[in-house]
Enzyme design. Structure first.
Site, mmCIF file in Angstrom:
data_model
loop_
_atom_site.group_PDB
_atom_site.id
_atom_site.type_symbol
_atom_site.label_atom_id
_atom_site.label_comp_id
_atom_site.label_asym_id
_atom_site.label_seq_id
_atom_site.Cartn_x
_atom_site.Cartn_y
_atom_site.Cartn_z
ATOM 1 N N CYS A 23 -6.657 -16.606 -5.519
ATOM 2 C CA CYS A 23 -5.289 -16.767 -6.032
ATOM 3 C C CYS A 23 -4.286 -16.954 -4.885
ATOM 4 O O CYS A 23 -4.102 -16.058 -4.073
ATOM 5 C CB CYS A 23 -4.958 -15.532 -6.863
ATOM 6 S SG CYS A 23 -3.214 -15.253 -7.161
ATOM 7 N N CYS A 26 -1.212 -14.573 -4.871
ATOM 8 C CA CYS A 26 -1.634 -13.209 -4.506
ATOM 9 C C CYS A 26 -1.535 -12.987 -2.999
ATOM 10 O O CYS A 26 -1.301 -11.864 -2.552
ATOM 11 C CB CYS A 26 -3.074 -12.947 -4.952
ATOM 12 S SG CYS A 26 -3.288 -12.972 -6.742
#
Length: 98
Positions: A23, A26
């Site tokens: 991600c 993230c």
């Protein structure tokens, strides 16, 4: 899972960052979380949970998007939001639960 439950049931608030290695957003969270930790020190515990390595926890809390941030206090979810939250905004949120 029992260790996770033990952590979220503590008296001290716990900020959990549900994330995944793949991600991209993230990857923006660690420096933000570091700032928050520096500001609050031992008043809050910050925990990173990789949804791919901990699927049972992700499933239990219905994590569908990463990053998802949650704050628990004494086992009760006090806050939940998906997406990156800037450090000043996150600090204001954390402050409400201390």
């Amino acid at each position: 899972m029992s260790k996770f439950n033990e952590i979220i049931n503590a008296d001290r608030p716990v900020l959990i960052d549900f994330s995944a290695e793949w991600c991209q957003p993230c990857k923006m969270m660690p420096p933000i979380l570091k700032q928050v930790k520096q500001q609050f020190g031992d008043k809050i515990r910050i925990l990173k949970v990789d949804v791919d390595k901990n699927p049972s926890i992700a499933q239990k809390w219905m994590i569908q998007n990463v990053p998802t941030l949650m704050i628990f206090k004494k086992g009760e979810m006090k806050f939940r939001q998906a997406g990156v939250i800037p450090a000043p905004q996150l600090s204001n949120i954390v402050n409400k639960f201390l």
